[in-house]
Design a protein around this motif. Sequence first.
Motif, PDB file in Angstrom:
ATOM      1  N   MET A   1       0.842  -1.183   0.000  1.00  0.00           N
ATOM      2  CA  MET A   1       0.000   0.000   0.000  1.00  0.00           C
ATOM      3  C   MET A   1       0.885   1.242   0.000  1.00  0.00           C
ATOM      4  N   THR A   2       0.612   2.168  -0.876  1.00  0.00           N
ATOM      5  CA  THR A   2       1.416   3.369  -0.971  1.00  0.00           C
ATOM      6  C   THR A   2       0.985   4.395   0.063  1.00  0.00           C
ATOM      7  N   LYS A   3       1.919   5.222   0.443  1.00  0.00           N
ATOM      8  CA  LYS A   3       1.651   6.296   1.405  1.00  0.00           C
ATOM      9  C   LYS A   3       1.097   7.492   0.649  1.00  0.00           C
ATOM     10  N   ILE A   4      -0.129   7.871   0.951  1.00  0.00           N
ATOM     11  CA  ILE A   4      -0.767   9.010   0.299  1.00  0.00           C
ATOM     12  C   ILE A   4      -0.415  10.262   1.097  1.00  0.00           C
ATOM     13  N   GLU A   5       0.114  11.268   0.411  1.00  0.00           N
ATOM     14  CA  GLU A   5       0.606  12.453   1.098  1.00  0.00           C
ATOM     15  C   GLU A   5      -0.181  13.719   0.803  1.00  0.00           C
ATOM     16  N   THR A   6      -1.300  13.605   0.098  1.00  0.00           N
ATOM     17  CA  THR A   6      -2.137  14.772  -0.174  1.00  0.00           C
ATOM     18  C   THR A   6      -3.600  14.421   0.093  1.00  0.00           C
ATOM     19  N   CYS A   7      -4.373  15.440   0.366  1.00  0.00           N
ATOM     20  CA  CYS A   7      -5.810  15.276   0.596  1.00  0.00           C
ATOM     21  C   CYS A   7      -6.472  14.795  -0.697  1.00  0.00           C
ATOM     22  N   ALA A   8      -7.327  13.813  -0.594  1.00  0.00           N
ATOM     23  CA  ALA A   8      -8.012  13.265  -1.767  1.00  0.00           C
ATOM     24  C   ALA A   8      -9.001  14.255  -2.372  1.00  0.00           C
ATOM     25  N   LEU A   9      -9.420  15.248  -1.596  1.00  0.00           N
ATOM     26  CA  LEU A   9     -10.423  16.195  -2.079  1.00  0.00           C
ATOM     27  C   LEU A   9      -9.841  17.518  -2.561  1.00  0.00           C
ATOM     28  N   CYS A  10      -8.857  18.049  -1.847  1.00  0.00           N
ATOM     29  CA  CYS A  10      -8.357  19.381  -2.209  1.00  0.00           C
ATOM     30  C   CYS A  10      -6.858  19.425  -2.482  1.00  0.00           C
ATOM     31  N   MET A  11      -6.177  18.308  -2.346  1.00  0.00           N
ATOM     32  CA  MET A  11      -4.739  18.178  -2.598  1.00  0.00           C
ATOM     33  C   MET A  11      -3.863  18.902  -1.565  1.00  0.00           C
ATOM     34  N   GLU A  12      -4.414  19.280  -0.429  1.00  0.00           N
ATOM     35  CA  GLU A  12      -3.656  19.891   0.668  1.00  0.00           C
ATOM     36  C   GLU A  12      -2.684  18.851   1.221  1.00  0.00           C
ATOM     37  N   ARG A  13      -1.547  19.300   1.750  1.00  0.00           N
ATOM     38  CA  ARG A  13      -0.531  18.376   2.273  1.00  0.00           C
ATOM     39  C   ARG A  13      -0.459  18.364   3.800  1.00  0.00           C
ATOM     40  N   ASP A  14      -1.105  19.306   4.476  1.00  0.00           N
ATOM     41  CA  ASP A  14      -0.982  19.415   5.932  1.00  0.00           C
ATOM     42  C   ASP A  14      -2.170  18.801   6.655  1.00  0.00           C
ATOM     43  N   SER A  15      -1.936  18.371   7.880  1.00  0.00           N
ATOM     44  CA  SER A  15      -2.979  17.880   8.790  1.00  0.00           C
ATOM     45  C   SER A  15      -3.827  16.775   8.175  1.00  0.00           C
ATOM     46  N   LEU A  16      -3.191  15.765   7.617  1.00  0.00           N
ATOM     47  CA  LEU A  16      -3.937  14.695   6.971  1.00  0.00           C
ATOM     48  C   LEU A  16      -4.508  13.712   7.972  1.00  0.00           C
ATOM     49  N   ILE A  17      -5.704  13.246   7.681  1.00  0.00           N
ATOM     50  CA  ILE A  17      -6.425  12.275   8.492  1.00  0.00           C
ATOM     51  C   ILE A  17      -6.766  11.115   7.575  1.00  0.00           C
ATOM     52  N   THR A  18      -6.590   9.895   8.056  1.00  0.00           N
ATOM     53  CA  THR A  18      -6.939   8.741   7.245  1.00  0.00           C
ATOM     54  C   THR A  18      -8.433   8.500   7.327  1.00  0.00           C
ATOM     55  N   LEU A  19      -9.063   8.355   6.171  1.00  0.00           N
ATOM     56  CA  LEU A  19     -10.484   8.060   6.079  1.00  0.00           C
ATOM     57  C   LEU A  19     -10.614   6.875   5.137  1.00  0.00           C
ATOM     58  N   GLY A  20     -10.649   5.676   5.721  1.00  0.00           N
ATOM     59  CA  GLY A  20     -10.628   4.475   4.895  1.00  0.00           C
ATOM     60  C   GLY A  20      -9.304   4.375   4.177  1.00  0.00           C
ATOM     61  N   GLN A  21      -9.334   4.210   2.874  1.00  0.00           N
ATOM     62  CA  GLN A  21      -8.092   4.112   2.112  1.00  0.00           C
ATOM     63  C   GLN A  21      -7.599   5.472   1.621  1.00  0.00           C
ATOM     64  N   TYR A  22      -8.305   6.536   1.981  1.00  0.00           N
ATOM     65  CA  TYR A  22      -7.951   7.881   1.537  1.00  0.00           C
ATOM     66  C   TYR A  22      -7.404   8.699   2.690  1.00  0.00           C
ATOM     67  N   SER A  23      -6.688   9.745   2.350  1.00  0.00           N
ATOM     68  CA  SER A  23      -6.255  10.739   3.326  1.00  0.00           C
ATOM     69  C   SER A  23      -6.945  12.043   2.978  1.00  0.00           C
TER      70      SER A  23
END
Length: 80
Positions: free
Chosen positions: A1-23
């Motif tokens: 599984m790859t490490k996702i480093e951007t928000c799945a919705l807005c592409m922000e890089r800070d304060s990421l929270i895991t939501l299922g398989q997305y950040s």
Amino acid sequence: MTKIETCALCMERDSLITLGQYSICASCYLSLLEDAVRFAKRNTVRGTVYHAAFMAVEDRLTKEPENFIKEARDASKHIA
């Protein structure tokens, strides 16, 4: 599984929270939570316990979102 480093919705890089398989970022997380509570409130019958509960949650999210989310996360740790 790859490490996702951007928000799945807005592409922000800070304060990421895991939501299922997305950040997602904290801002998008809060927005999704608010939308879900509004949807639930709209789809419950006024005067019922469920409607009142969703109204209380929406009120807390509006007034103190950081505290609400922190308390919810802390409570979920005790359940597991």
